[in-house]
Motif scaffolding. Structure first.
Motif, PDB file in Angstrom:
ATOM      1  N   LEU A 132       0.816  -1.211   0.000  1.00 45.77           N
ATOM      2  CA  LEU A 132       0.000   0.000   0.000  1.00 45.77           C
ATOM      3  C   LEU A 132       0.846   1.256   0.000  1.00 45.77           C
ATOM      4  CD1 LEU A 132      -2.613  -1.067   2.712  1.00 45.77           C
ATOM      5  CD2 LEU A 132      -2.934  -1.059   0.231  1.00 45.77           C
ATOM      6  N   GLY A 133       1.985   1.205   0.695  1.00 46.10           N
ATOM      7  CA  GLY A 133       2.840   2.385   0.829  1.00 46.10           C
ATOM      8  C   GLY A 133       3.210   2.586   2.279  1.00 46.10           C
ATOM      9  N   VAL A 134       2.562   3.557   2.936  1.00 45.99           N
ATOM     10  CA  VAL A 134       2.807   3.826   4.353  1.00 45.99           C
ATOM     11  C   VAL A 134       1.569   3.436   5.147  1.00 45.99           C
ATOM     12  CG1 VAL A 134       3.306   5.580   6.097  1.00 45.99           C
ATOM     13  CG2 VAL A 134       4.377   5.722   3.837  1.00 45.99           C
ATOM     14  N   VAL A 135       1.754   2.605   6.147  1.00 47.29           N
ATOM     15  CA  VAL A 135       0.675   2.197   7.041  1.00 47.29           C
ATOM     16  C   VAL A 135       0.881   2.873   8.385  1.00 47.29           C
ATOM     17  CG1 VAL A 135      -0.323   0.264   8.324  1.00 47.29           C
ATOM     18  CG2 VAL A 135       0.273  -0.011   5.904  1.00 47.29           C
ATOM     19  N   GLY A 136      -0.164   3.509   8.884  1.00 49.97           N
ATOM     20  CA  GLY A 136      -0.117   4.099  10.218  1.00 49.97           C
ATOM     21  C   GLY A 136      -0.714   3.139  11.225  1.00 49.97           C
ATOM     22  N   VAL A 137      -0.003   2.869  12.295  1.00 48.04           N
ATOM     23  CA  VAL A 137      -0.479   1.963  13.347  1.00 48.04           C
ATOM     24  C   VAL A 137      -0.650   2.754  14.636  1.00 48.04           C
ATOM     25  CG1 VAL A 137       0.048  -0.074  14.740  1.00 48.04           C
ATOM     26  CG2 VAL A 137       0.629  -0.048  12.301  1.00 48.04           C
ATOM     27  N   ALA A 153       4.108  -6.124  12.061  1.00 41.23           N
ATOM     28  CA  ALA A 153       4.823  -7.228  11.422  1.00 41.23           C
ATOM     29  C   ALA A 153       4.204  -7.592  10.085  1.00 41.23           C
ATOM     30  CB  ALA A 153       4.836  -8.447  12.347  1.00 41.23           C
ATOM     31  N   TYR A 154       2.884  -7.647  10.042  1.00 39.83           N
ATOM     32  CA  TYR A 154       2.199  -8.059   8.817  1.00 39.83           C
ATOM     33  C   TYR A 154       2.245  -6.954   7.760  1.00 39.83           C
ATOM     34  CZ  TYR A 154       0.761 -12.166  11.389  1.00 39.83           C
ATOM     35  OH  TYR A 154       0.774 -13.347  12.088  1.00 39.83           O
ATOM     36  N   ALA A 155       2.176  -5.701   8.197  1.00 40.78           N
ATOM     37  CA  ALA A 155       2.293  -4.590   7.251  1.00 40.78           C
ATOM     38  C   ALA A 155       3.699  -4.530   6.651  1.00 40.78           C
ATOM     39  CB  ALA A 155       1.960  -3.267   7.943  1.00 40.78           C
ATOM     40  N   LEU A 156       4.719  -4.729   7.474  1.00 42.83           N
ATOM     41  CA  LEU A 156       6.096  -4.747   6.975  1.00 42.83           C
ATOM     42  C   LEU A 156       6.318  -5.922   6.029  1.00 42.83           C
ATOM     43  CD1 LEU A 156       8.042  -3.925  10.266  1.00 42.83           C
ATOM     44  CD2 LEU A 156       7.834  -2.428   8.272  1.00 42.83           C
ATOM     45  N   ALA A 157       5.835  -7.093   6.400  1.00 40.41           N
ATOM     46  CA  ALA A 157       6.011  -8.272   5.557  1.00 40.41           C
ATOM     47  C   ALA A 157       5.309  -8.102   4.215  1.00 40.41           C
ATOM     48  CB  ALA A 157       5.488  -9.514   6.274  1.00 40.41           C
ATOM     49  N   ALA A 158       4.227  -7.337   4.201  1.00 38.03           N
ATOM     50  CA  ALA A 158       3.501  -7.086   2.948  1.00 38.03           C
ATOM     51  C   ALA A 158       4.178  -6.035   2.088  1.00 38.03           C
ATOM     52  CB  ALA A 158       2.067  -6.654   3.257  1.00 38.03           C
ATOM     53  N   GLY A 159       5.264  -5.436   2.587  1.00 36.82           N
ATOM     54  CA  GLY A 159       6.050  -4.514   1.769  1.00 36.82           C
ATOM     55  C   GLY A 159       5.846  -3.051   2.070  1.00 36.82           C
ATOM     56  N   ASN A 160       5.188  -2.727   3.183  1.00 36.13           N
ATOM     57  CA  ASN A 160       4.917  -1.333   3.523  1.00 36.13           C
ATOM     58  C   ASN A 160       5.907  -0.789   4.544  1.00 36.13           C
ATOM     59  OD1 ASN A 160       2.061  -1.223   2.260  1.00 36.13           O
ATOM     60  ND2 ASN A 160       1.961  -2.995   3.619  1.00 36.13           N
ATOM     61  N   ALA A 161       6.043   0.533   4.565  1.00 35.73           N
ATOM     62  CA  ALA A 161       6.681   1.202   5.691  1.00 35.73           C
ATOM     63  C   ALA A 161       5.609   1.475   6.735  1.00 35.73           C
ATOM     64  CB  ALA A 161       7.335   2.501   5.251  1.00 35.73           C
ATOM     65  N   HIS A 188      17.244   2.269   5.919  1.00 36.11           N
ATOM     66  CA  HIS A 188      16.149   3.241   5.927  1.00 36.11           C
ATOM     67  C   HIS A 188      15.287   3.004   7.157  1.00 36.11           C
ATOM     68  CE1 HIS A 188      16.453   5.108   1.878  1.00 36.11           C
ATOM     69  NE2 HIS A 188      17.004   3.950   1.543  1.00 36.11           N
ATOM     70  N   ARG A 189      14.647   4.072   7.624  1.00 36.31           N
ATOM     71  CA  ARG A 189      13.761   3.948   8.796  1.00 36.31           C
ATOM     72  C   ARG A 189      12.383   3.501   8.305  1.00 36.31           C
ATOM     73  NH1 ARG A 189      14.038   9.321  12.224  1.00 36.31           N
ATOM     74  NH2 ARG A 189      12.725   8.048  13.623  1.00 36.31           N
ATOM     75  N   VAL A 190      12.308   2.229   8.001  1.00 37.93           N
ATOM     76  CA  VAL A 190      11.071   1.664   7.465  1.00 37.93           C
ATOM     77  C   VAL A 190      10.009   1.580   8.561  1.00 37.93           C
ATOM     78  CG1 VAL A 190      10.064  -0.329   6.274  1.00 37.93           C
ATOM     79  CG2 VAL A 190      12.404   0.378   5.765  1.00 37.93           C
ATOM     80  N   LEU A 191      10.430   1.391   9.808  1.00 39.59           N
ATOM     81  CA  LEU A 191       9.534   1.444  10.954  1.00 39.59           C
ATOM     82  C   LEU A 191       9.988   2.599  11.830  1.00 39.59           C
ATOM     83  CD1 LEU A 191       7.425   0.475  13.022  1.00 39.59           C
ATOM     84  CD2 LEU A 191       9.138  -1.157  13.874  1.00 39.59           C
ATOM     85  N   ARG A 192       9.103   3.555  12.032  1.00 39.00           N
ATOM     86  CA  ARG A 192       9.433   4.695  12.890  1.00 39.00           C
ATOM     87  C   ARG A 192       8.285   4.944  13.840  1.00 39.00           C
ATOM     88  NH1 ARG A 192      11.147   9.358  10.065  1.00 39.00           N
ATOM     89  NH2 ARG A 192      12.078   7.935   8.584  1.00 39.00           N
TER      90      ARG A 192
END
Length: 494
Positions: A132-137, A153-161, A188-192
């Protein structure tokens, strides 16, 4: 408070003592916008790694979390007050979900061929799920590692930041999770993590760069988050509260049922969205079950076996529900005097009217109501008579009847002869219906929740005399189509 630099901050407190655990910035809309903009760049890099590159890095992250498991649990303990052992269990479950998501993402989301059917015999059709791109949690405080990691974890595994806004009660946990990810994935700060109060979460939900919001919290707050998401038509997955019930059948293993009911009701001080808040027991075993339950409850102590109420405002709700339950029923363990903030001792009340607040509303404390019923059908009817629909439990010695009851129980998950066991199985989806929310985390459904389906059809060759999507189409081609459809789909004699 405001620092000399002008940056507003807030304190994270130990709920048991009130001591300051840490101080964190209140990040405003501008700071959130900057974080999301940087995450968009990271998302493009992360997606470009492909499944294998992401899998390797997520497994590296898993190894770092495992290495620092005790350190993470210490922060969870300090910010929530829950016992260290419970915090360790929470981190372990998060690690197992991260492992499953990393190892199964490509299998679930990768491109695959699908049948085009006879009418599309000349077409090659494929389906895949793209990031999707960027997911906000937006995470909760009661399980500040396990619950948000079910989305992260699932959002990152699906290819999102991911931009993660932890609860203001447990910001240190969120900061640590992002810092450990940066150690495993330094490029890169893929999870911030962004910290702050409600305004920070609102800014994240309404940011135009966010492609989806994953929210966990109360039903009332979920509605406000949905309103913020509506500004940009941002979709969301909402995991809200529950009023989960446990049914005890006439042939149930009563010691096991009582033990599970007590854990489901009291663990984490009852601050569990899928915890047991109502128990319905078949008349034939009611008295025996209550002896088992009350005997066990008498040995459980707040401050030793479970921690304090993490959110101070919840004390008033718990006290109101206890008073309401005792006024209409009979306290068999504890009562109004059980509230000694910030702790609440176990409370068990029987024969509470079904229309009382203690039965209808989420309590989120170490209390439970118990009701005698004629049979499991009455138990099921009362179980389903709620606006919530998150999870539930069935104890029965009859496997077939237990499965049927579980299937008919309103909600997304049901455990049989165990309690909350579904949460520990990464392959199972997690989520509810009604006031308990919508969408799913965990499992294949959780991976797809954070991806968009992409369908591609490629014509391999032209079908002679069947060019139906052209202005050169003639009556003969339509006649052939009608005959083909009639042959394939027309009603035939049995």
């Amino acid at each position: 408070m405001t620092t000399v630099t002008g940056q507003r901050t807030f304190d994270s407190l130990d709920p048991a003592t009130g001591a300051v655990v840490g101080t964190h910035p209140i990040q405003d809309a501008a700071a959130v916008r900057a974080a999301v903009a940087e995450a968009e760049v990271a998302a493009a890099w992360w997606a470009g790694l492909g499944p294998a590159g992401r899998r390797r890095r997520l497994l590296d992250y898993k190894a770092v979390l495992t290495r620092d498991l005790s350190r993470i649990a210490d922060v969870v303990h300090a910010e929530t007050g829950k016992p260290k052992g419970d915090a360790v269990l929470e981190v372990v479950l998060a690690v197992t979900h991260l492992d499953w998501a990393a190892r199964n993402a490509h299998r679930v989301l990768g491109r695959r061929r699908v049948s085009p059917g006879l009418v599309g015999a000349n077409i090659a059709a494929t389906l895949e799920y793209l990031p999707l791109g960027v997911v906000g949690v937006i995470g909760p405080w009661n399980y500040p590692v396990f619950t948000p990691m079910g989305s992260i974890a699932y959002a990152l595994a699906a290819g999102n930041a991911v931009v993660f806004k932890p609860s203001e009660l447990t910001p240190g946990v969120g900061v640590l999770l992002a810092a450990l990810f940066a150690e495993a994935v330094p490029e890169h700060r893929v999870l911030r993590t962004v910290t702050g109060l409600g305004e920070t979460g609102a800014a994240l939900a309404s940011d135009p760069g966010v492609s989806k919001i994953a929210f966990t919290g109360s039903t009332a707050t979920a509605k406000r988050v949905m309103a913020a998401c509506a500004t940009n038509l941002t979709p969301m997955v909402a995991e809200c509260g529950g009023k989960d019930a446990l049914i005890v059948d006439a042939d149930a293993d009563l010691p096991a049922a009582a033990d599970a009911a007590l854990w489901g009701a009291l663990s984490n001080a009852g601050q569990t969205c899928v915890g047991v808040e109502r128990i319905y027991v078949v008349d034939a075993v009611y008295d025996a079950f209550m002896r088992e339950l009350t005997d066990r409850a008498g040995r459980v102590r707040a401050g030793r076996d479970y921690g304090p109420i993490t959110m101070p405002a919840q004390i008033d709700v718990i006290r109101r529900h206890i008073d309401d339950a005792v006024a209409g029923g009979r306290a068999v363990v504890g009562g109004a005097g059980s509230v000694r903030a910030p702790f609440v001792d176990p409370v068990i009340v029987e024969d509470v009217p079904e229309d009382s607040a203690a039965v209808r509303e989420e309590t989120f404390g170490p209390t439970v109501t118990v009701k005698r019923v004629a049979d499991v059908e009455e138990a099921l009817e009362k179980t389903n008579a709620t606006a919530y629909g998150l999870a539930g439990t069935v104890f029965s010695g009859n496997a077939r009847r237990a499965v049927e009851l579980a299937r008919r129980m309103r909600g997304g998950m049901t455990a049989i002869n165990s309690v909350i066991s579904f949460a520990s199985i990464p392959a199972l989806p997690f989520g509810g219906v009604g006031d308990s929310g919508f969408g799913r985390i965990h499992g294949a459904d959780g991976l797809r929740e954070f991806a968009r389906p992409k369908a591609v059809s490629r014509q391999r060759f032209a079908l002679p005399g069947m060019n139906l999507t052209s202005f050169t189409r003639g009556e003969k081609e339509l006649d052939r189509l009608i005959r083909l459809v009639t042959f394939l789909h027309g009603r035939r004699k049995q």
